[in-house]
Design a protein around this motif. Structure first.
Motif, PDB file in Angstrom:
ATOM      1  N   VAL A 170       0.831  -1.201   0.000  1.00 46.40           N
ATOM      2  CA  VAL A 170       0.000   0.000   0.000  1.00 46.40           C
ATOM      3  C   VAL A 170       0.867   1.253   0.000  1.00 46.40           C
ATOM      4  O   VAL A 170       2.040   1.217   0.386  1.00 46.40           O
ATOM      5  CB  VAL A 170      -0.935   0.049   1.238  1.00 46.40           C
ATOM      6  CG1 VAL A 170      -1.909  -1.111   1.234  1.00 46.40           C
ATOM      7  CG2 VAL A 170      -0.123   0.053   2.534  1.00 46.40           C
ATOM      8  N   ALA A 172       1.007   4.907   1.843  1.00 48.02           N
ATOM      9  CA  ALA A 172       0.502   5.454   3.096  1.00 48.02           C
ATOM     10  C   ALA A 172       1.039   6.863   3.316  1.00 48.02           C
ATOM     11  O   ALA A 172       2.087   7.243   2.776  1.00 48.02           O
ATOM     12  CB  ALA A 172       0.884   4.552   4.271  1.00 48.02           C
ATOM     13  N   ALA A 183      -3.706   4.779   5.199  1.00 45.04           N
ATOM     14  CA  ALA A 183      -3.749   4.456   3.773  1.00 45.04           C
ATOM     15  C   ALA A 183      -3.962   5.731   2.977  1.00 45.04           C
ATOM     16  O   ALA A 183      -4.664   6.647   3.413  1.00 45.04           O
ATOM     17  CB  ALA A 183      -4.868   3.452   3.502  1.00 45.04           C
TER      18      ALA A 183
END
Length: 380
Positions: A170, A172, A183
């Motif tokens: 992800v 972030a 996120a």
């Protein structure tokens, strides 16, 4: 195609309930299916439950659905009202298309109609897939992910939810006010959702950290030359030392007396006689962190602080400020003196650091993860 859509199982389901149908009440399946037709609903539920990977997948499916259009959604609603007994296959097809395009699907008109409907659903799925992929490609092309990862406070890394078995990749964004990672919506560059408690930022190339430092200097106007302040500054640019860590460290030093470094500072760094050494072994450095130097001529007191980066290619670099002896030893070993980011930066693939230690110094290295954990532990 016939094999892929499993027409025989469609026919069996049209003739009666499957085992799964008897285990889960039909009305519950209808209710959950209709709820999941709401755009973004399934993704939001997954994010709330900590299922980041599943949430990302549902977001992609919703994009597919939006690309197809609302006209197909109306036809899908008619098919639901027909009460098909092949509900599980129907729902699966609906989710693949994206909750918005179900096609003209009528599972009750016999085996021949089932075959035609399945083929039609296949064509609709392929069309929606192509449109969705093109939409996603266009969205990603409009976002320069490489440049995004170079922004201070933004990092690409891995996150593992509490009940997940695998880590998810992800982007972030770090919230300095709370000291938490969240996120990141790469399109709007805005954070969302609950804190990512287990997020670990990826190591970055030395060029990326250099770029972040230059941008931070320009943005903040910081020109300090105090070694421990500069070390915290570099750690911030490296997305490794949150605000609470920097404040705790800088709050533990004093600018008076024989040494600026207090016992509180040593406790935060975890410095003990056992982890103090006069021999530098690059293989012992597993992540970026803070290196403190003690002088044999000052009764073993800390006299200098610097930052060591372990870059994405595994190489080590030291960021030094206001220690001429260390600069000289490193220059003698490398033949370069790079001061372009407000600190002298040297590669540690040589014996320069060891020669500096041999001139009367020992050191203790504190990985960033250990320092952050110590700050949290000692704050309670």
């Amino acid at each position: 195609m016939v094999k892929d859509v499993d027409i025989r199982s469609f026919k069996k389901e049209a003739e009666g309930l499957t085992t799964l149908d008897t285990e889960v009440p039909f009305y519950k399946k209808v209710n959950e299916f209709l709820l999941n037709l709401i755009p973004l609903r399934s993704a939001i539920v997954n994010f709330q439950n900590g299922n980041i990977a599943e949430g990302v997948g549902d977001l992609a499916l919703d994009i597919f659905g939006f690309a197809v259009g609302l006209g197909a959604a109306a036809r899908g609603a008619k098919a639901v009202a027909a009460g098909a007994s092949a509900f599980s296959k129907f729902a699966q097809g609906a989710k693949i298309v994206g909750r918005a395009a179900l096609g003209s699907f009528n599972p009750l008109s016999g085996a021949d109609d089932l075959a035609r409907s399945a083929l039609k659903l296949g064509r609709t799925t392929l069309t929606a897939g192509r449109n969705g992929v093109n939409h996603l490609r266009g969205a990603l092309r409009s976002v320069d992910l490489t440049s995004l990862a170079k922004k201070p406070g933004i990092a690409e890394g891995t996150y593992k939810a509490a009940n997940a078995t695998e880590e998810a990749k992800v982007f972030a964004k770090f919230d300095d006010a709370t000291g938490n990672w969240h996120a990141l919506n790469v399109k709007t560059r805005q954070p969302f959702g609950e804190p990512l408690e287990n997020f670990k930022a990826d190591a970055v190339p030395v060029e990326a950290l250099r770029d972040k430092l230059e941008k931070l200097h320009a943005k903040t106007g910081y020109t300090g030359t105090i070694c421990y302040e500069k070390t915290m500054f570099v750690g911030m640019a490296d997305n490794a030392l949150p605000l609470k860590t920097r404040e705790a460290v800088l709050g533990s030093v004093v600018r008076s007396g024989d040494s600026n470094y207090t016992q509180r500072y040593k406790d935060l760094m975890g410095i003990t006689a056992e982890n103090t050494s006069a021999v530098f072994r690059p293989a012992d450095i597993t992540e970026s962190g803070v290196i403190n130097f003690m002088s044999n001529r000052a009764d073993g007191n800390i006299v200098h602080t610097a930052y060591i980066q372990k870059s994405s290619d595994g190489k080590l670099y030291i960021y030094n400020t206001n220690q001429a002896g260390l600069d000289k030893a490193m220059f003698d070993a490398t033949g370069t003196l790079d001061q372009s980011v407000g600190a002298t930066v040297f590669s540690l693939d040589n014996d320069g650091l060891q020669k500096f230690l041999d001139s009367g110094f020992t050191f203790s290295f504190t990985p960033n993860s250990t320092l952050n954990a110590n700050v949290t532990r000692l704050a309670t």
